[in-house]
Design a protein around this motif. Structure first.
Motif, PDB file in Angstrom:
ATOM      1  N   TYR A  58       6.053   4.328 -30.320  1.00 12.14           N
ATOM      2  CA  TYR A  58       6.820   4.060 -29.095  1.00 12.14           C
ATOM      3  C   TYR A  58       7.808   2.920 -29.307  1.00 12.14           C
ATOM      4  O   TYR A  58       8.987   3.021 -28.949  1.00 12.14           O
ATOM      5  N   ARG A  59       7.335   1.836 -29.933  1.00  5.56           N
ATOM      6  CA  ARG A  59       8.220   0.702 -30.191  1.00  5.56           C
ATOM      7  C   ARG A  59       9.132   0.959 -31.388  1.00  5.56           C
ATOM      8  O   ARG A  59      10.293   0.535 -31.409  1.00  5.56           O
ATOM      9  N   GLY A  60       8.598   1.638 -32.394  1.00  7.66           N
ATOM     10  CA  GLY A  60       9.385   1.873 -33.601  1.00  7.66           C
ATOM     11  C   GLY A  60      10.594   2.758 -33.376  1.00  7.66           C
ATOM     12  O   GLY A  60      11.656   2.530 -33.966  1.00  7.66           O
ATOM     13  N   PHE A  61      10.469   3.770 -32.520  1.00 11.86           N
ATOM     14  CA  PHE A  61      11.588   4.658 -32.234  1.00 11.86           C
ATOM     15  C   PHE A  61      12.500   4.119 -31.124  1.00 11.86           C
ATOM     16  O   PHE A  61      13.434   4.807 -30.702  1.00 11.86           O
ATOM     17  N   GLY A  62      12.201   2.917 -30.633  1.00  8.22           N
ATOM     18  CA  GLY A  62      13.040   2.334 -29.593  1.00  8.22           C
ATOM     19  C   GLY A  62      12.915   3.017 -28.251  1.00  8.22           C
ATOM     20  O   GLY A  62      13.853   2.968 -27.439  1.00  8.22           O
ATOM     21  N   LEU A  63      11.760   3.645 -27.998  1.00  3.00           N
ATOM     22  CA  LEU A  63      11.589   4.346 -26.725  1.00  3.00           C
ATOM     23  C   LEU A  63      11.469   3.380 -25.551  1.00  3.00           C
ATOM     24  O   LEU A  63      11.668   3.783 -24.401  1.00  3.00           O
ATOM     25  N   ASP A  64      11.128   2.100 -25.831  1.00  2.00           N
ATOM     26  CA  ASP A  64      10.999   1.137 -24.742  1.00  2.00           C
ATOM     27  C   ASP A  64      12.339   0.906 -24.052  1.00  2.00           C
ATOM     28  O   ASP A  64      12.399   0.747 -22.826  1.00  2.00           O
ATOM     29  N   ASP A  65      13.431   0.895 -24.836  1.00  2.00           N
ATOM     30  CA  ASP A  65      14.761   0.755 -24.232  1.00  2.00           C
ATOM     31  C   ASP A  65      15.108   1.968 -23.380  1.00  2.00           C
ATOM     32  O   ASP A  65      15.662   1.830 -22.281  1.00  2.00           O
ATOM     33  N   ILE A  66      14.758   3.155 -23.878  1.00  2.00           N
ATOM     34  CA  ILE A  66      15.056   4.381 -23.130  1.00  2.00           C
ATOM     35  C   ILE A  66      14.246   4.425 -21.839  1.00  2.00           C
ATOM     36  O   ILE A  66      14.770   4.768 -20.767  1.00  2.00           O
ATOM     37  N   VAL A  67      12.963   4.058 -21.928  1.00  2.00           N
ATOM     38  CA  VAL A  67      12.109   4.058 -20.743  1.00  2.00           C
ATOM     39  C   VAL A  67      12.604   3.048 -19.712  1.00  2.00           C
ATOM     40  O   VAL A  67      12.639   3.326 -18.503  1.00  2.00           O
ATOM     41  N   ALA A  68      12.996   1.863 -20.179  1.00  2.00           N
ATOM     42  CA  ALA A  68      13.502   0.849 -19.258  1.00  2.00           C
ATOM     43  C   ALA A  68      14.782   1.318 -18.571  1.00  2.00           C
ATOM     44  O   ALA A  68      14.975   1.100 -17.363  1.00  2.00           O
ATOM     45  N   LEU A  69      15.652   1.988 -19.337  1.00  2.00           N
ATOM     46  CA  LEU A  69      16.891   2.495 -18.757  1.00  2.00           C
ATOM     47  C   LEU A  69      16.619   3.584 -17.734  1.00  2.00           C
ATOM     48  O   LEU A  69      17.202   3.597 -16.636  1.00  2.00           O
ATOM     49  N   GLU A  70      15.713   4.516 -18.063  1.00  2.00           N
ATOM     50  CA  GLU A  70      15.378   5.587 -17.124  1.00  2.00           C
ATOM     51  C   GLU A  70      14.686   5.039 -15.886  1.00  2.00           C
ATOM     52  O   GLU A  70      14.885   5.546 -14.775  1.00  2.00           O
ATOM     53  N   LYS A  71      13.861   3.999 -16.065  1.00  2.00           N
ATOM     54  CA  LYS A  71      13.189   3.387 -14.912  1.00  2.00           C
ATOM     55  C   LYS A  71      14.208   2.776 -13.961  1.00  2.00           C
ATOM     56  O   LYS A  71      14.076   2.891 -12.728  1.00  2.00           O
ATOM     57  N   GLU A  72      15.224   2.129 -14.516  1.00  2.00           N
ATOM     58  CA  GLU A  72      16.263   1.546 -13.668  1.00  2.00           C
ATOM     59  C   GLU A  72      17.059   2.638 -12.957  1.00  2.00           C
ATOM     60  O   GLU A  72      17.404   2.494 -11.780  1.00  2.00           O
ATOM     61  N   ARG A  73      17.339   3.734 -13.662  1.00  2.00           N
ATOM     62  CA  ARG A  73      18.065   4.840 -13.023  1.00  2.00           C
ATOM     63  C   ARG A  73      17.247   5.476 -11.906  1.00  2.00           C
ATOM     64  O   ARG A  73      17.787   5.829 -10.849  1.00  2.00           O
ATOM     65  N   LEU A  74      15.925   5.619 -12.128  1.00  2.00           N
ATOM     66  CA  LEU A  74      15.069   6.183 -11.088  1.00  2.00           C
ATOM     67  C   LEU A  74      15.015   5.273  -9.867  1.00  2.00           C
ATOM     68  O   LEU A  74      14.990   5.745  -8.725  1.00  2.00           O
ATOM     69  N   TRP A  75      14.982   3.967 -10.115  1.00  2.00           N
ATOM     70  CA  TRP A  75      14.945   3.033  -8.991  1.00  2.00           C
ATOM     71  C   TRP A  75      16.249   3.106  -8.197  1.00  2.00           C
ATOM     72  O   TRP A  75      16.234   3.064  -6.958  1.00  2.00           O
ATOM     73  N   ASP A  76      17.373   3.223  -8.895  1.00  2.00           N
ATOM     74  CA  ASP A  76      18.654   3.399  -8.203  1.00  2.00           C
ATOM     75  C   ASP A  76      18.673   4.705  -7.416  1.00  2.00           C
ATOM     76  O   ASP A  76      19.189   4.745  -6.294  1.00  2.00           O
TER      77      ASP A  76
END
Length: 378
Positions: A195-213
């Motif tokens: 999860y951390r190695g593929f940089g999925l944390d950045d993608i998840v954080a971005l999608e979380k912000e989009r969902l909140w918007d």
């Protein structure tokens, strides 16, 4: 303006600690921001970054250079989100000011990853790193470790895998099955490292912000994405239960790893396909309400169905062959026909999606897309 002194606060300490919005323009405003941040957290290195930028500004002005200073801040979720916010602030500032060149000021290598973003928009004459000189006592191992672990980025990377390992071990002990703790710990830590190695944390954080918007804007995509996430969870649990039934009965060596994987795919593939289709349906609804083209999303839905057919047909055939080798009655020729038919239908559906997408890519639609992109940049 001839030269712009740019101070970068990538993790938004100015906003999180000093409660100040960015960009911060001008010498006096940056002095106030540095003082406020220094009072909020005297050990934050971004304070020295701003003071360093002010000193460079004074030196440039003393030489008769037309210069100004501005501080940009990103987001506490360091990565794609923070870099996008800094880039947007920089774009807006450059639209209102004529800047020829810049001096980039930072407190370390992390902030200097923004250099290419700034350099793509203007010429950078110098990159200045502000390094704080510490006394010998403060450079002790205890101080370094203490402040390293107080950094959320380091503490999450270090403590989360250890915490997962302890939690999983405790759960297996309560279940009176300590033998499975090793498997559970290795699987959880392995998934976390991927999860951390593929940089999925950045993608998840971005999608979380989009969902909140989307939630704040009352978009249908929030409901559809939430439902898709729950369906995916149900699919994972259902597939895992089917695997566990076979594993607990005879073990992995009796059935084989490929058979267990095929069982999981066969029973859960349409659940996952339904989740993707539902998420895409919410996106199509919002696009239609905004009067925007939906042909790409319809084509994507057809590709999801085609992919589901391929995985279902392949897993069905593998399970039929495996059941025949185990002495269980099955007709592999019939499942082979299913597999061939699934490939044919998948190709036809994919071609239909490509045909639909290409037929709707009219010049008018392309112009609308370009106009929306220009509006976002403005």
């Amino acid at each position: 303006m001839q030269t712009l002194v740019i101070c970068i606060d990538r993790d938004n300490d100015l906003g999180e600690k000093a409660k100040m919005g960015t960009p911060i323009v001008g010498r006096e405003a940056n002095v106030q921001a540095a003082v406020a941040l220094g009072i909020a957290d005297p050990e934050d290195s971004d304070t020295n970054t701003i003071f360093g930028g002010i000193r460079i500004l004074d030196e440039l002005r003393a030489k008769g250079v037309d210069a100004e200073i501005v501080s940009f801040a990103g987001d506490k979720n360091v990565g794609v989100i923070s870099d996008q916010k800094i880039a947007d602030q920089l774009e807006l500032y450059l639209q209102m000011n004529d800047v020829k060149r810049a001096v980039f000021v930072s407190d370390g290598a992390e902030d200097e990853t923004l250099v290419p973003i700034v350099q793509s928009r203007m010429k950078i004459d110098s990159v200045k790193r502000i390094v704080v000189m510490q006394s010998e006592n403060l450079e002790s191992t205890y101080y370094i470790l203490k402040h390293a672990f107080s950094d959320p980025k380091i503490s999450q990377t270090f403590f989360v895998p250890i915490g997962l390992a302890f939690l999983i071990y405790a759960i297996f002990l309560l279940a009176h099955y300590p033998e499975g703790a090793v498997v559970g710990i290795l699987a959880a830590v392995g998934l976390y490292m991927l999860y951390r190695g593929f940089g999925l944390d950045d993608i998840v954080a971005l999608e979380k912000e989009r969902l909140w918007d989307a939630f704040l804007e009352q978009k249908m995509v929030f409901i559809s994405y939430t439902a898709a996430l729950l369906i995916s969870l149900v699919a994972t649990v259902y597939g895992s239960m089917e695997i566990w039934k076979l594993y607990s009965a005879e073990g992995v060596w009796y059935h084989g790893t490929l058979t267990l994987i095929s069982v999981f795919i066969n029973v859960s593939v349409w659940w996952y396909a339904a989740a993707l289709l539902l998420a895409n349906l919410g996106k199509i609804f919002d696009l239609r309400m905004d009067g925007r083209p939906i042909y790409r999303n319809i084509s994507l839905s057809l590709f999801v169905i085609a992919t589901g057919l391929l995985f279902w047909g392949a897993s069905t055939y593998i399970l039929a062959v495996a059941s025949m080798s185990d002495g269980v009655f099955s007709d592999p020729s019939l499942t082979l026909q299913y597999f061939v038919y699934s490939i044919i239908f998948a190709i036809l559906i994919a071609l239909a999606g490509i045909k639909y997408s290409m037929s709707n890519q009219t010049p008018e639609n392309e112009k609308k897309v370009r106009r929306r992109k220009n509006k976002k940049i403005a």
